[in-house]
Design a protein around this motif. Structure first.
Motif, short mmCIF file in Angstrom:
data_model
loop_
_atom_site.label_atom_id
_atom_site.label_comp_id
_atom_site.label_asym_id
_atom_site.label_seq_id
_atom_site.Cartn_x
_atom_site.Cartn_y
_atom_site.Cartn_z
N MET A 1 0.83 -1.21 0.00
CA MET A 1 0.00 0.00 0.00
C MET A 1 0.87 1.26 0.00
O MET A 1 0.64 2.19 -0.79
N MET A 2 1.88 1.28 0.86
CA MET A 2 2.78 2.43 0.91
C MET A 2 3.49 2.61 -0.43
O MET A 2 3.63 3.75 -0.92
N ASP A 3 3.92 1.51 -1.04
CA ASP A 3 4.61 1.59 -2.33
C ASP A 3 3.70 2.20 -3.40
O ASP A 3 4.16 2.99 -4.24
N GLU A 4 2.42 1.81 -3.37
CA GLU A 4 1.48 2.38 -4.35
C GLU A 4 1.29 3.88 -4.13
O GLU A 4 1.24 4.66 -5.09
N MET A 5 1.20 4.29 -2.88
CA MET A 5 1.04 5.71 -2.58
C MET A 5 2.27 6.51 -3.02
O MET A 5 2.15 7.58 -3.63
N TYR B 1 4.40 5.59 -5.29
CA TYR B 1 4.49 5.55 -6.75
C TYR B 1 3.65 6.69 -7.35
O TYR B 1 4.11 7.41 -8.25
N ILE B 2 2.42 6.85 -6.85
CA ILE B 2 1.57 7.93 -7.36
C ILE B 2 2.20 9.28 -7.09
O ILE B 2 2.23 10.16 -7.96
N ALA B 3 2.75 9.47 -5.89
CA ALA B 3 3.36 10.75 -5.53
C ALA B 3 4.55 11.08 -6.42
O ALA B 3 4.79 12.26 -6.74
N ARG B 4 5.29 10.05 -6.83
CA ARG B 4 6.53 10.27 -7.60
C ARG B 4 6.34 10.21 -9.11
O ARG B 4 7.29 10.41 -9.86
N GLY C 1 -5.30 3.66 -12.23
CA GLY C 1 -5.03 2.24 -12.02
C GLY C 1 -4.30 2.00 -10.72
O GLY C 1 -4.62 1.07 -9.96
N HIS C 2 -3.33 2.84 -10.41
CA HIS C 2 -2.59 2.69 -9.16
C HIS C 2 -3.43 3.13 -7.96
O HIS C 2 -3.20 2.64 -6.84
N LEU C 3 -4.40 4.03 -8.16
CA LEU C 3 -5.33 4.36 -7.09
C LEU C 3 -6.13 3.12 -6.70
O LEU C 3 -6.32 2.84 -5.51
N CYS D 1 -4.98 -2.62 -1.58
CA CYS D 1 -4.04 -2.89 -0.48
C CYS D 1 -4.55 -2.35 0.84
O CYS D 1 -4.39 -2.98 1.89
N LEU D 2 -5.16 -1.17 0.82
CA LEU D 2 -5.69 -0.58 2.04
C LEU D 2 -6.75 -1.48 2.67
O LEU D 2 -6.69 -1.80 3.86
N THR D 3 -7.72 -1.91 1.87
CA THR D 3 -8.80 -2.72 2.42
C THR D 3 -8.32 -4.10 2.84
O THR D 3 -8.77 -4.65 3.85
#
Length: 296
Positions: A143-147, A149-152, A163-165, A171-173
């Motif tokens: 989940m952290m990696d996806e967040m 990734y979106i930020a970067r 898609g990454h959202l 991952c969050l759920t």
């Protein structure tokens, strides 16, 4: 853009902050608004303020405090450390402050849409219990990696980021400790998913709340209760909002006539369609298109 985000933009070039605004508002079910990462300075704070959408912060390191209004309107304080997170809810007044000695580093995502409340509910996060605890370290890391990734990767295409959202929300759920639900809650969530699937596939047809309840094998009264408890609005109101959101999408992205768009979302009577649309958006479909439609 409010004062908070103007300040964010002013500091966007600083090495301790990444901040981006999502450029596309055409995603109805789930959409991005703002996202980023920050290494906070000691005692850095924001608030009191209320957001228009859901905002989730995941704390990578450090610690801090969240002061947020609960469902009864009282302010509660939560100490949140690395490996945890917190959800801010639309319209909720909150303030959060980084620790003076160990200020937190966090990444955040602001999102919303027709399915947003469902996803937050599946994660077990509420105004009374806004703190995220991970039951699975691996899924939490994903989940952290996806967040991050979106930020970067703010320069990627909107569909790529959406898609990454979805991957982040998955991952969050799946990682939330509260997913260890009672069997009855699992069954309720199954019915809600079935109902949403039916609406998505049949919103253009002449369907009623009774039809949706019957598809789920439930009586109308019980179905209405669990739907409202889970998604925050009665099924009839949700169905109208869903249809009008699809109509707005067609008004913005196509040259179809207002009559044809009304037919496409289940309103063969143009007058009834215009009234329903104005009830949701405050103006007629034609006026909304003139203000929001794409120029061809």
């Amino acid at each position: 853009m409010d004062i908070y985000y103007k300040k964010r933009k002013e500091h966007d070039l600083m090495s301790n902050l990444l901040f981006s605004v999502f450029p596309n508002e055409n995603f109805i079910d789930l959409g991005l608004y703002q996202y980023g990462w920050e290494q906070c300075s000691p005692s850095h704070s924001f608030g009191p303020a209320a957001r228009n959408h859901f905002v989730f912060h995941y704390v990578i390191s450090g610690t801090g405090r969240l002061m947020a209004d609960s469902s009864d309107g009282n302010t509660r304080t939560f100490q949140i450390k690395s490996g945890q997170g917190f959800m801010l809810f639309p319209g909720q007044v909150n303030t959060y402050v980084a620790d003076k000695e160990l200020p937190w580093e966090y990444t955040w995502i602001e999102f919303d849409g027709l399915r947003a409340k469902e996803m937050v509910s599946l994660a077990g996060l509420t105004k009374d219990m806004p703190v995220y605890h991970a039951a699975s370290k691996e899924m939490c890391r994903n989940m952290m990696d996806e967040m991050l990734y979106i930020a970067r990767h703010s320069n990627e295409t909107p569909f790529h980021l959406i898609g990454h959202l979805y991957l982040f929300l998955d991952c969050l759920t799946r990682s939330a400790a509260s997913l260890k639900l009672r069997q009855g809650e699992r069954i309720r969530d199954f019915y809600i998913k079935e109902a949403l699937s039916f609406i998505e596939q049949n919103f253009q047809n002449d369907i009623s709340v009774e039809d949706i309840a019957a598809f789920c094998g439930l009586n109308r009264s019980y179905f209405g209760k669990i739907f409202r408890d889970t998604l925050g609005k009665p099924p009839q109101e949700f169905l109208m909002s869903y249809r009008m959101a699809k109509a707005a999408e067609l008004l913005k992205l196509t040259k179809l006539s207002v009559r044809d768009i009304g037919n496409a979302v289940g309103y063969p009577n143009q007058l009834h369609f215009s009234r329903a649309f104005k009830n949701i958006y405050g103006i007629s479909p034609r006026d909304w298109r003139s203000q929001n439609g794409m120029s061809y």
